[in-house]
Scaffold this motif. Structure first.
Motif, PDB file in Angstrom:
ATOM      1  N   ASP A  80       2.913 -11.797  15.213  1.00 43.89           N
ATOM      2  CA  ASP A  80       1.486 -11.289  14.729  1.00 43.89           C
ATOM      3  C   ASP A  80       1.502 -11.253  13.116  1.00 43.89           C
ATOM      4  O   ASP A  80       0.694 -10.734  12.410  1.00 43.89           O
ATOM      5  N   GLY A  81       2.522 -12.099  12.476  1.00 42.30           N
ATOM      6  CA  GLY A  81       2.439 -12.217  11.065  1.00 42.30           C
ATOM      7  C   GLY A  81       2.717 -11.181  10.247  1.00 42.30           C
ATOM      8  O   GLY A  81       2.770 -11.071   9.148  1.00 42.30           O
ATOM      9  N   ALA A  82       3.213  -9.614  10.981  1.00 43.08           N
ATOM     10  CA  ALA A  82       3.571  -8.732   9.952  1.00 43.08           C
ATOM     11  C   ALA A  82       4.568  -8.746   9.072  1.00 43.08           C
ATOM     12  O   ALA A  82       4.462  -8.139   7.928  1.00 43.08           O
ATOM     13  N   ALA A  83       5.476  -9.507   9.476  1.00 45.28           N
ATOM     14  CA  ALA A  83       6.513  -9.687   8.392  1.00 45.28           C
ATOM     15  C   ALA A  83       6.410 -10.515   7.067  1.00 45.28           C
ATOM     16  O   ALA A  83       7.152 -10.382   6.146  1.00 45.28           O
ATOM     17  N   ALA A  84       5.064 -11.178   7.413  1.00 50.47           N
ATOM     18  CA  ALA A  84       4.736 -11.812   5.976  1.00 50.47           C
ATOM     19  C   ALA A  84       4.501 -10.852   5.088  1.00 50.47           C
ATOM     20  O   ALA A  84       4.476 -11.227   3.848  1.00 50.47           O
ATOM     21  N   HIS A  85       4.228  -9.422   5.077  1.00 52.37           N
ATOM     22  CA  HIS A  85       3.868  -8.476   4.238  1.00 52.37           C
ATOM     23  C   HIS A  85       5.061  -7.582   3.843  1.00 52.37           C
ATOM     24  O   HIS A  85       5.047  -6.548   3.389  1.00 52.37           O
ATOM     25  N   ALA A  86       6.300  -7.794   4.447  1.00 49.31           N
ATOM     26  CA  ALA A  86       7.476  -7.087   4.354  1.00 49.31           C
ATOM     27  C   ALA A  86       8.190  -6.554   3.249  1.00 49.31           C
ATOM     28  O   ALA A  86       9.096  -5.883   3.011  1.00 49.31           O
ATOM     29  N   THR A  87       7.677  -7.407   1.950  1.00 53.32           N
ATOM     30  CA  THR A  87       8.022  -7.221   0.679  1.00 53.32           C
ATOM     31  C   THR A  87       8.128  -5.980   0.214  1.00 53.32           C
ATOM     32  O   THR A  87       8.543  -5.331  -0.849  1.00 53.32           O
ATOM     33  N   ASP A  88       6.931  -5.002   0.514  1.00 55.47           N
ATOM     34  CA  ASP A  88       6.546  -3.708  -0.098  1.00 55.47           C
ATOM     35  C   ASP A  88       7.323  -2.807   0.931  1.00 55.47           C
ATOM     36  O   ASP A  88       7.069  -2.263   2.013  1.00 55.47           O
ATOM     37  N   GLU A  89       8.454  -2.552   0.040  1.00 55.26           N
ATOM     38  CA  GLU A  89       9.553  -1.799   1.042  1.00 55.26           C
ATOM     39  C   GLU A  89       9.318  -0.343   0.894  1.00 55.26           C
ATOM     40  O   GLU A  89      10.279   0.326   1.247  1.00 55.26           O
ATOM     41  N   ARG A  90       8.330   0.050   0.074  1.00 54.60           N
ATOM     42  CA  ARG A  90       8.201   1.610  -0.203  1.00 54.60           C
ATOM     43  C   ARG A  90       6.946   2.237   0.121  1.00 54.60           C
ATOM     44  O   ARG A  90       6.527   3.323  -0.345  1.00 54.60           O
ATOM     45  N   GLY A  91       6.248   1.522   0.924  1.00 53.81           N
ATOM     46  CA  GLY A  91       4.943   2.139   1.436  1.00 53.81           C
ATOM     47  C   GLY A  91       4.193   1.030   1.670  1.00 53.81           C
ATOM     48  O   GLY A  91       4.635  -0.180   1.946  1.00 53.81           O
ATOM     49  N   GLY A  92       2.921   1.221   1.925  1.00 55.41           N
ATOM     50  CA  GLY A  92       1.875   0.326   2.153  1.00 55.41           C
ATOM     51  C   GLY A  92       1.998  -0.677   3.518  1.00 55.41           C
ATOM     52  O   GLY A  92       2.347   0.093   4.604  1.00 55.41           O
ATOM     53  N   THR A  93       1.907  -1.851   3.675  1.00 56.46           N
ATOM     54  CA  THR A  93       2.375  -2.457   4.815  1.00 56.46           C
ATOM     55  C   THR A  93       3.651  -2.386   5.381  1.00 56.46           C
ATOM     56  O   THR A  93       3.606  -2.167   6.666  1.00 56.46           O
ATOM     57  N   ALA A  94       4.644  -2.356   4.666  1.00 58.98           N
ATOM     58  CA  ALA A  94       5.889  -1.839   5.445  1.00 58.98           C
ATOM     59  C   ALA A  94       5.892  -0.772   6.387  1.00 58.98           C
ATOM     60  O   ALA A  94       6.616  -0.618   7.315  1.00 58.98           O
ATOM     61  N   ASP A  95       5.009   0.328   6.090  1.00 58.70           N
ATOM     62  CA  ASP A  95       5.146   1.536   7.133  1.00 58.70           C
ATOM     63  C   ASP A  95       4.435   1.091   8.665  1.00 58.70           C
ATOM     64  O   ASP A  95       4.854   1.748   9.352  1.00 58.70           O
ATOM     65  N   ARG A  96       3.918  -0.101   8.513  1.00 63.50           N
ATOM     66  CA  ARG A  96       3.316  -0.476   9.872  1.00 63.50           C
ATOM     67  C   ARG A  96       4.254  -1.226  10.470  1.00 63.50           C
ATOM     68  O   ARG A  96       3.997  -1.764  11.607  1.00 63.50           O
ATOM     69  N   LEU A  97       5.666  -1.791   9.947  1.00 60.96           N
ATOM     70  CA  LEU A  97       6.618  -2.899  10.481  1.00 60.96           C
ATOM     71  C   LEU A  97       7.183  -1.814  11.663  1.00 60.96           C
ATOM     72  O   LEU A  97       7.616  -0.527  11.270  1.00 60.96           O
ATOM     73  N   PRO A  98       7.818  -2.559  12.605  1.00 58.94           N
ATOM     74  CA  PRO A  98       8.554  -1.665  13.612  1.00 58.94           C
ATOM     75  C   PRO A  98       9.974  -1.496  12.956  1.00 58.94           C
ATOM     76  O   PRO A  98      10.381  -1.976  11.540  1.00 58.94           O
ATOM     77  N   GLY A  99      10.677  -0.581  13.313  1.00 63.69           N
ATOM     78  CA  GLY A  99      11.968  -0.151  12.739  1.00 63.69           C
ATOM     79  C   GLY A  99      13.090  -1.414  12.692  1.00 63.69           C
ATOM     80  O   GLY A  99      12.957  -2.219  13.514  1.00 63.69           O
ATOM     81  N   GLY A 100      13.927  -1.095  11.771  1.00 69.55           N
ATOM     82  CA  GLY A 100      15.229  -1.828  11.737  1.00 69.55           C
ATOM     83  C   GLY A 100      15.053  -3.164  10.967  1.00 69.55           C
ATOM     84  O   GLY A 100      15.967  -4.030  10.790  1.00 69.55           O
ATOM     85  N   LEU A 101      13.709  -3.852  10.287  1.00 70.16           N
ATOM     86  CA  LEU A 101      13.502  -5.254   9.916  1.00 70.16           C
ATOM     87  C   LEU A 101      13.961  -4.824   8.424  1.00 70.16           C
ATOM     88  O   LEU A 101      14.067  -5.837   7.779  1.00 70.16           O
ATOM     89  N   LEU A 102      13.839  -3.759   7.682  1.00 67.97           N
ATOM     90  CA  LEU A 102      14.551  -3.582   6.459  1.00 67.97           C
ATOM     91  C   LEU A 102      15.505  -2.760   6.126  1.00 67.97           C
ATOM     92  O   LEU A 102      15.851  -1.905   6.867  1.00 67.97           O
TER      93      LEU A 102
END
Length: 315
Positions: A39-61
Motif C-alpha cells: 500500500d505504499g506506506a513505507a515510501a513515507h517512512a523517513t519521518d521517524e519522529r512523527g507524521g506519517t511514521a506514526d501510521r506505519l505498523p510496528g517494527g519497521l523503524l
C-alpha cells in the motif's frame, strides 16, 4: 525449492551497519525497506519522529518518536541492546506490558525461525539475554516495550548470523497445525484495514484442552509478521483470565487489524502443563499481490517435524 547461501559476517546491501557486533553476527537497520507491494506506506517512512511514521505498523523503524534501538557489545552467546530516549540517554524505566517490561521477538527473514524471549534490564539501561539467534540467516529483532510516561512502541533492527543458510519457502495457508502433540485450529481470516476476529482452538489426543494456563496475562499470545518487510503486529486477545467471562480454552479469540493485503505468518504462544508451546499459521489477508501467496505443496508443517529451523523458545 530451497536455496543454500553462504552468509558472511556482514549484511550485504542493507541500509545501515552499526559498529557493535554481538559475537554471532552484525546488527543492521534495514527498515524501512519494503520488499513487496504493501500500500505504499513505507515510501513515507523517513519521518521517524512523527507524521506519517506514526501510521506505519510496528517494527519497521529503528528510531521512532525520539526512541532508538541501539545494539551493545556482548560476548558470544549473548544478545544485548539499549533503548535511547529523546535526550540520547538509555531508558531505565519501563511500564509492565503483558506481564513483562520488555518483549524481544526475533524472526528469520524467510519466517522459518521465531523466538520470543524476555531480557533482563541492567541499572545502566542495557537489556541482556541468552542469544535467541540460534542459526545462520538474516533475522529481524523486535523490541516491544512501553517507556514510563510514553506510548507502547515496537522498534526493529536486522541481525545477520554468518554461516551456510538454507532458504525455506513460506508454508502454504492452512487452518490447522500441530505442535508438541497439540492440534491447533484457526477460524476466521484477517481483513485489511479493519478489525477481524481470529479464533484458535486447542486440542490434544482428540480432546479439547479446556484448562489452558495464563501466559503473559492471557490464555494466548499472538504475533503476526507481514511477508516481505516483516511488519510487526502484536494481536490482542478478547478477554482476560479472571474477568468472569473468559474461559481457559479450548478456544481463544484475538482481535486483529492488518494494514494491507498480503501474506502473514501468525505465531501463537499458549501455555499448558507448565510449558509454553508455539503454533504457526500462514494466512492471507484480502487479495494478495501477484506472487505473494505461497503455493500449497502438501500438509501443513507440524511442530514435531521441523517447527521452523532454527527453532523457537521462550524465557
Amino acid at each position: 525449492m530451497r536455496t543454500v547461501t553462504r552468509l558472511a559476517g556482514f549484511a550485504v546491501g542493507l541500509a545501515a551497519v552499526f559498529g557493535a557486533t554481538y559475537g554471532i553476527g552484525r546488527v543492521v537497520d534495514r527498515a524501512p525497506v519494503v520488499e513487496g507491494r504493501h500500500d505504499g506506506a513505507a515510501a513515507h517512512a523517513t519521518d521517524e519522529r512523527g507524521g506519517t511514521a506514526d501510521r506505519l505498523p510496528g517494527g519497521l523503524l529503528v528510531s521512532e518518536r525520539g526512541y532508538t534501538l541501539e545494539p551493545v557489545d556482548a560476548p558470544p552467546g549473548e544478545f544485548a541492546f539499549r533503548i535511547a530516549g529523546p535526550d540520547g540517554r538509555p531508558i531505565t524505566r519501563y511500564e509492565v506490558a503483558h506481564d513483562k517490561l520488555m518483549h524481544l521477538i526475533v524472526a528469520r527473514r524467510d519466517l522459518s525461525g521465531f523466538r520470543h524471549v524476555h531480557p533482563e534490564l541492567a541499572p545502566d539501561g542495557t537489556w541482556r539475554v541468552d542469544t535467541p539467534l540460534t542459526g545462520p540467516g538474516q533475522w529481524r529483532a523486535f523490541a516491544d516495550f512501553a517507556p514510563t510516561g510514553g506510548e507502547p512502541l515496537t522498534l526493529g533492527v536486522d541481525v545477520t548470523v554468518p554461516g551456510e543458510l538454507t532458504e525455506r519457502p513460506l508454508p502454504a495457508p492452512a487452518t490447522s497445525t500441530t505442535v508438541d502433540g497439540y492440534t491447533v485450529t484457526l477460524t476466521g481470516a484477517p481483513q485489511p484495514g479493519r478489525t477481524s476476529s481470529l479464533t484458535v482452538t486447542v486440542s490434544r489426543d482428540g480432546q479439547p484442552v479446556a484448562d489452558l494456563e495464563p501466559y503473559l496475562g492471557a490464555y494466548g499470545h499472538l504475533v503476526a509478521l507481514r511477508r516481505g518487510d516483516l511488519a510487526y503486529l502484536h494481536v490482542h486477545p478478547d478477554g482476560t483470565p479472571g474477568d468472569g467471562r473468559t474461559r481457559p480454552g479450548p478456544a481463544v479469540t484475538f482481535l486483529a487489524e492488518v494494514p494491507s493485503a498480503g501474506s502473514y505468518r501468525l505465531y501463537l504462544d499458549f501455555q499448558h502443563g507448565g510449558r509454553v508451546h508455539t503454533a504457526e499459521f500462514t494466512v492471507v489477508a484480502g487479495a494478495a499481490p501477484t506472487g505473494d501467496v505461497p503455493t500449497p505443496s502438501g500438509p501443513a508443517p507440524t511442530g514435531e517435524a521441523d517447527h521452523g529451523t532454527p527453532g523457537h523458545g521462550h524465557n
